[in-house]
Design a protein around this motif. Structure first.
Motif, PDB file in Angstrom:
ATOM      1  N   VAL A  98       0.831  -1.213   0.000  1.00 48.27           N
ATOM      2  CA  VAL A  98       0.000   0.000   0.000  1.00 48.27           C
ATOM      3  C   VAL A  98       0.867   1.264   0.000  1.00 48.27           C
ATOM      4  O   VAL A  98       0.367   2.350   0.299  1.00 48.27           O
ATOM      5  N   LYS A  99       2.121   1.116  -0.338  1.00 46.04           N
ATOM      6  CA  LYS A  99       3.031   2.272  -0.323  1.00 46.04           C
ATOM      7  C   LYS A  99       2.532   3.388  -1.246  1.00 46.04           C
ATOM      8  O   LYS A  99       2.621   4.585  -0.907  1.00 46.04           O
ATOM      9  N   ALA A 100       1.987   3.024  -2.401  1.00 44.31           N
ATOM     10  CA  ALA A 100       1.497   4.036  -3.340  1.00 44.31           C
ATOM     11  C   ALA A 100       0.360   4.852  -2.726  1.00 44.31           C
ATOM     12  O   ALA A 100       0.232   6.053  -3.004  1.00 44.31           O
ATOM     13  N   GLU A 101      -0.446   4.199  -1.887  1.00 38.49           N
ATOM     14  CA  GLU A 101      -1.538   4.935  -1.234  1.00 38.49           C
ATOM     15  C   GLU A 101      -0.985   5.916  -0.199  1.00 38.49           C
ATOM     16  O   GLU A 101      -1.510   7.031  -0.051  1.00 38.49           O
ATOM     17  N   PHE A 102       0.037   5.509   0.516  1.00 34.88           N
ATOM     18  CA  PHE A 102       0.678   6.455   1.438  1.00 34.88           C
ATOM     19  C   PHE A 102       1.254   7.633   0.648  1.00 34.88           C
ATOM     20  O   PHE A 102       1.127   8.792   1.063  1.00 34.88           O
ATOM     21  N   ASP A 103       1.860   7.334  -0.494  1.00 28.54           N
ATOM     22  CA  ASP A 103       2.439   8.401  -1.321  1.00 28.54           C
ATOM     23  C   ASP A 103       1.351   9.349  -1.819  1.00 28.54           C
ATOM     24  O   ASP A 103       1.545  10.572  -1.849  1.00 28.54           O
ATOM     25  N   SER A 104       0.213   8.784  -2.219  1.00 27.72           N
ATOM     26  CA  SER A 104      -0.869   9.626  -2.739  1.00 27.72           C
ATOM     27  C   SER A 104      -1.437  10.541  -1.652  1.00 27.72           C
ATOM     28  O   SER A 104      -1.986  11.608  -1.954  1.00 27.72           O
TER      29      SER A 104
END
Length: 229
Positions: A98-104
């Motif tokens: 879910v790293k991309a969600e944290f980035d978003s």
């Protein structure tokens, strides 16, 4: 992805317990019972506390300041025991997923363990992680967050018998470990979310962490709107 972590840990817990010898099962139960008895979780930072800042090296030796990270964006700090712990590895993989969600959400996330030397870099390669992995070289961060404990003699003998050399992995012979814990910290350094669990087979769902970050972002937007009126 929440189900991914739950399923993974649940499955691993089942496999672990099913495969344990009587002595191994006793060691697991004994450690968790002891951590609950001494109420180690009560020493940890709680929601509303101010998180102490730290400066720690990452897997490549670069220093990261928690003060700088939290001033840039909300900061998630997750403590794990080490790459030798399968439950920790499952948690790291779930966070990576879910790293991309944290980035978003423009959120900084760091994972912290007492492991030093080349071990964090090896784990990044092994699990294909793009997470910022910090080495708590003197246990200072874990101490200041209230999540550190000294491994009791019975558990120390058990881990040593399994071949875990914490003296090598940590660069010291202190035999100290953090209990798994995850904190969400706002840009003023205030803890807005705290998950602390003495049972090392239980970790916070990534979805719950993301929801806490969204909640924090919402409250900050409301505060900004109110200040403009």
């Amino acid at each position: 992805m929440s189900d991914h972590l739950t399923k993974t840990l649940s499955q691993m817990r089942h496999e672990l317990l099913a495969g344990l010898s009587g002595a191994d099962r006793e060691a697991y139960i004994q450690l968790v019972d002891w951590l609950r008895k001494i109420d180690v979780a009560s020493r940890a930072l709680q929601v509303g506390d101010t998180a102490p800042d730290f400066l720690l090296p990452d897997a490549h030796g670069r220093l990261h300041s928690s003060e700088q990270l939290r001033r840039e964006a909300p900061l998630v700090v997750s403590f794990y025991r080490g790459g030798w712990c399968p439950f920790c590895n499952a948690e790291l993989s779930a966070l990576q997923a879910v790293k991309a969600e944290f980035d978003s959400l423009k959120t900084n996330i760091v994972v912290v363990s007492p492991e030093t030397r080349d071990l964090p870099r090896q784990l990044k390669r092994q699990l294909n992680l793009d997470l910022t992995m910090l080495a708590d070289v003197d246990h200072g961060a874990a101490i200041s967050y209230g999540v550190l404990f000294r491994v009791p003699d019975e558990t120390k003998a058990h881990y040593a018998g399994q071949g875990y050399d914490f003296g090598h992995r940590h660069g010291s012979t202190e035999w100290m470990l953090p209990i798994p814990a995850t904190f969400v910290i706002d840009q003023d350094g205030v803890v807005r979310g705290a998950f602390v669990e003495p049972d090392f087979t239980i970790r916070q769902e990534p979805t719950d962490i993301l929801n806490k970050v969204r909640q924090l972002a919402g409250s900050q937007a409301e505060d900004a709107s109110a200040s403009d009126e």
